[in-house]
Design a protein around this motif. Structure first.
Motif, short mmCIF file in Angstrom:
data_model
loop_
_atom_site.label_atom_id
_atom_site.label_comp_id
_atom_site.label_asym_id
_atom_site.label_seq_id
_atom_site.Cartn_x
_atom_site.Cartn_y
_atom_site.Cartn_z
N PRO A 5 0.79 -1.24 0.00
CA PRO A 5 0.00 0.00 0.00
C PRO A 5 0.82 1.29 0.00
N LEU A 6 2.17 1.21 0.21
CA LEU A 6 2.94 2.44 0.33
C LEU A 6 3.72 2.80 -0.92
N PHE A 7 4.03 1.83 -1.77
CA PHE A 7 4.65 2.08 -3.08
C PHE A 7 6.06 2.64 -3.02
N GLY A 8 6.68 2.72 -1.87
CA GLY A 8 8.09 3.09 -1.77
C GLY A 8 8.36 4.58 -1.81
N ASP A 9 9.68 4.91 -1.91
CA ASP A 9 10.12 6.31 -1.79
C ASP A 9 9.66 7.18 -2.96
N TYR A 10 9.46 6.60 -4.10
CA TYR A 10 8.90 7.37 -5.22
C TYR A 10 7.55 7.97 -4.81
N GLU A 11 6.70 7.15 -4.20
CA GLU A 11 5.39 7.62 -3.78
C GLU A 11 5.49 8.64 -2.66
N ALA A 12 6.53 8.51 -1.81
CA ALA A 12 6.72 9.50 -0.75
C ALA A 12 6.91 10.89 -1.36
N GLN A 13 7.77 10.98 -2.38
CA GLN A 13 8.01 12.27 -3.01
C GLN A 13 6.74 12.80 -3.69
N ARG A 14 6.03 11.92 -4.38
CA ARG A 14 4.81 12.35 -5.05
C ARG A 14 3.75 12.77 -4.04
N HIS A 15 3.63 12.01 -2.95
CA HIS A 15 2.62 12.31 -1.94
C HIS A 15 2.89 13.64 -1.25
N TRP A 16 4.16 13.96 -1.01
CA TRP A 16 4.48 15.24 -0.39
C TRP A 16 4.06 16.40 -1.29
N GLN A 17 4.17 16.19 -2.59
CA GLN A 17 3.68 17.22 -3.51
C GLN A 17 2.16 17.35 -3.40
N GLU A 18 1.49 16.22 -3.30
CA GLU A 18 0.03 16.21 -3.14
C GLU A 18 -0.39 16.96 -1.87
N VAL A 19 0.29 16.69 -0.76
CA VAL A 19 -0.06 17.29 0.53
C VAL A 19 0.22 18.79 0.53
N THR A 20 1.42 19.19 0.10
CA THR A 20 1.78 20.61 0.17
C THR A 20 0.95 21.46 -0.77
N LEU A 21 0.51 20.89 -1.88
CA LEU A 21 -0.30 21.65 -2.84
C LEU A 21 -1.74 21.83 -2.36
N ASN A 22 -2.32 20.80 -1.75
CA ASN A 22 -3.75 20.80 -1.46
C ASN A 22 -4.12 21.18 -0.02
N ASP A 71 -2.79 11.61 6.47
CA ASP A 71 -2.44 10.46 7.29
C ASP A 71 -0.92 10.35 7.37
N LEU A 72 -0.36 10.65 8.53
CA LEU A 72 1.09 10.64 8.69
C LEU A 72 1.68 9.24 8.57
N GLN A 73 0.85 8.23 8.71
CA GLN A 73 1.34 6.86 8.52
C GLN A 73 1.55 6.55 7.05
N TYR A 74 0.95 7.38 6.17
CA TYR A 74 1.14 7.22 4.73
C TYR A 74 2.12 8.30 4.26
N TRP A 75 3.40 8.04 4.47
CA TRP A 75 4.46 8.94 4.02
C TRP A 75 4.25 10.38 4.50
N GLY A 76 4.02 10.54 5.80
CA GLY A 76 3.91 11.89 6.34
C GLY A 76 5.23 12.64 6.23
N LEU A 77 5.16 13.94 6.04
CA LEU A 77 6.36 14.77 5.95
C LEU A 77 7.20 14.62 7.21
#
Length: 510
Positions: free
Chosen positions: A33-50, A64-70
């Motif tokens: 469900p976490l997709f690795g560090d690639y997804e971490a970088q993409r998710h941080w873009q999602e969070v900071t933008l929205n 959800d900080l358990q899902y690649w929280g900053l």
């Protein structure tokens, strides 16, 4: 023209290797469900933008900080926001809240690769080239050779472009290198600003902080704290405070905001160490379960005290006798001490030691190239998990060939080349039977034993199944062997630092 030609060749080769490695798959691809560090970088873009700034580091239904929280400083978050703005204009689905999670389209992969490539090209590579151009007393071709060998260092290439965008190491390391350039050219305020930006991009830059502090403080002492030195110290303090305050401004409005960011940056709840890492605590746990025997607070205290004791000699000497040469070697020693003894170290943190080792590659090529090989090998379990065996072998071979062809890396292991003359002269006063030929022979034997062990462990990790009772056997052996090598390097670099003043050969440093 000749200098530009050779530097252009070095840059082109460095970029070619980076782009070739980046065409490989990335960490966590297709693995929910976490997709690795690639997804971490993409998710941080999602969070900071929205989400508004005040929610970036807090757990909520939208974050959800358990899902690649900053869990990196504000400058990383701002970089993610900048990338998110660009991504949204290309394809809004890449950074849409909720629905973009796990997104892995070919176009998005190209975009993410491009962001790392551009960051490398804009920040890290120019710093390497300029640093090598500023080296004194060596020819143009040797400057280009040093730049090429640094740019071909496999560890950084594999992590940033192969493992895929783990926190854009090229940004923090590049900013730190700009800081080194600044203070080396007596542009202390600009150097301090660059290093503060590096620290506010990635908190692990604390590995380099004490040498910066001690070197600049020592320069102020030299000027006299009752005269120009005091003015310099105040200007440096104002630069550091102002740059850090500017980076943290949105998070300083409320005390709870500041505390939450700090809690995310320093997750002491994770314990002394988490994954297999080539430091003392992980290696020691093979024999003594430190995490089970001691309370967490005790572990933190012991880790802090041992790290402090390890860095103290180099830092004290750098403060009392500041020099550029001493500064470079202190960066190596302190960063390596932090990696070996500090709390909650990640295996990729060895890159923070590799950077200053690259800076002394032209001075002690044999030991530096050896260290850079071991540092890459120490990340072998991570690289194998990401399917990076072939890129690892290819980049390591390219690095070895470059060092062998362009630097006297494998040939010179004499007392003079290793810069151990003063130390061994002191030793011979007590051990007169120690022959000059003994050290080069011993160092070469250790090197051959180290390389042979690394090759054998790599082959075993790839071809053999570990015993069911010990599923992590090969990973633990890799960490243990790497740690032994790192302890040897720590002793070596500290000897070079502490005996340097007794060696009258080089009072003027590069």
């Amino acid at each position: 023209m000749e200098k530009c030609y050779w530097m252009a060749v070095a840059i082109l080769m460095g970029l070619t290797v980076r782009w070739t490695v980046s065409l490989h798959s990335y960490s966590g691809a297709g693995k929910p469900p976490l997709f690795g560090d690639y997804e971490a970088q993409r998710h941080w873009q999602e969070v900071t933008l929205n989400l508004p700034v005040r929610q970036w580091y807090f757990n909520s239904s939208d974050n959800d900080l358990q899902y690649w929280g900053l869990d990196y400083p504000p400058l990383t978050a701002y970089h993610s926001l900048l990338c998110a703005y660009v991504a949204e204009r290309i394809e809004p689905a890449w950074v849409a809240l909720y629905t973009s999670r796990g997104h892995e389209s070919a176009a998005h992969k190209l975009f993410m690769r491009a962001t790392v490539f551009i960051a490398d090209l804009m920040i890290y590579i120019p710093a390497v080239v300029l640093y090598c151009c500023c080296l004194k007393e060596i020819s143009t071709k040797k400057k280009a050779a040093s730049a090429l060998c640094i740019l071909l260092y496999p560890g950084l290439i594999l992590i940033d472009h192969g493992h895929f965008q783990h926190i854009y190491n090229c940004v923090s390391l590049g900013l730190a290198l700009w800081g080194v350039l600044g203070v080396s050219r007596d542009w202390d305020l600009l150097g301090s600003l660059a290093f503060c930006l590096a620290l506010n991009y990635k908190q692990m830059e604390l590995y380099h902080s004490l040498p910066f502090f001690c070197f600049l403080l020592g320069k102020c002492f030299q000027k006299g704290l009752k005269g120009k030195g005091l003015g310099s110290l105040l200007r440096l303090a104002c630069t550091v405070v102002a740059s850090c305050a500017l980076c943290w401004l949105p998070f300083l409005t409320e005390w709870e905001q500041t505390l939450q960011v700090l809690r995310r940056l320093f997750p002491v709840d994770r314990g002394l160490f988490e994954d297999k890492v080539a430091n003392v605590w992980c290696s020691l746990s093979v024999f003594v379960k430190v995490k089970d025997l001691l309370l967490r607070d005790t572990q933190i205290l012991i880790s802090f005290l041992i790290t402090l004791l390890s860095v103290l000699p180099a830092c004290v000497k750098l403060t009392l006798r500041p020099s550029l040469r001493g500064f470079r070697f202190a960066l190596v020693s302190c960063a390596l001490s932090f990696f070996l003894f500090s709390f909650q170290v990640h295996e990729k943190s060895i890159l923070l030691v590799a950077l200053p080792v690259c800076l002394v590659l032209h001075e002690v090529p044999f030991m530096s190239a050896w260290f850079l090989l071991v540092s890459t090998f120490s990340m072998l379990p991570l690289l194998l998990r990401d399917g990076l065996l072939l890129p690892s072998v290819a980049t390591t071979m390219a690095f070895c060939m470059a060092c062998a062809a362009l630097l006297p890396a494998w040939a010179e292991a004499s007392e003079e080349a290793l810069q151990l003359g003063a130390f061994l002269a002191a030793v011979r006063k007590h051990l007169p039977y120690l022959k000059p030929a003994l050290l080069p022979h011993g160092i070469r034997c250790l090197f051959l034993a180290s390389v042979t062990t690394m090759v054998l462990l790599t082959l075993m990790s790839v071809t053999l199944e570990p015993p069911r009772k010990y599923p992590d056997l090969f990973a633990v052996l890799v960490c243990f062997v790497s740690c032994l090598n790192f302890l040897l390097f720590l002793a070596y670099f500290n000897i070079v630092i502490m005996w340097d003043s007794k060696n009258g050969r080089r009072k003027k440093t590069n």
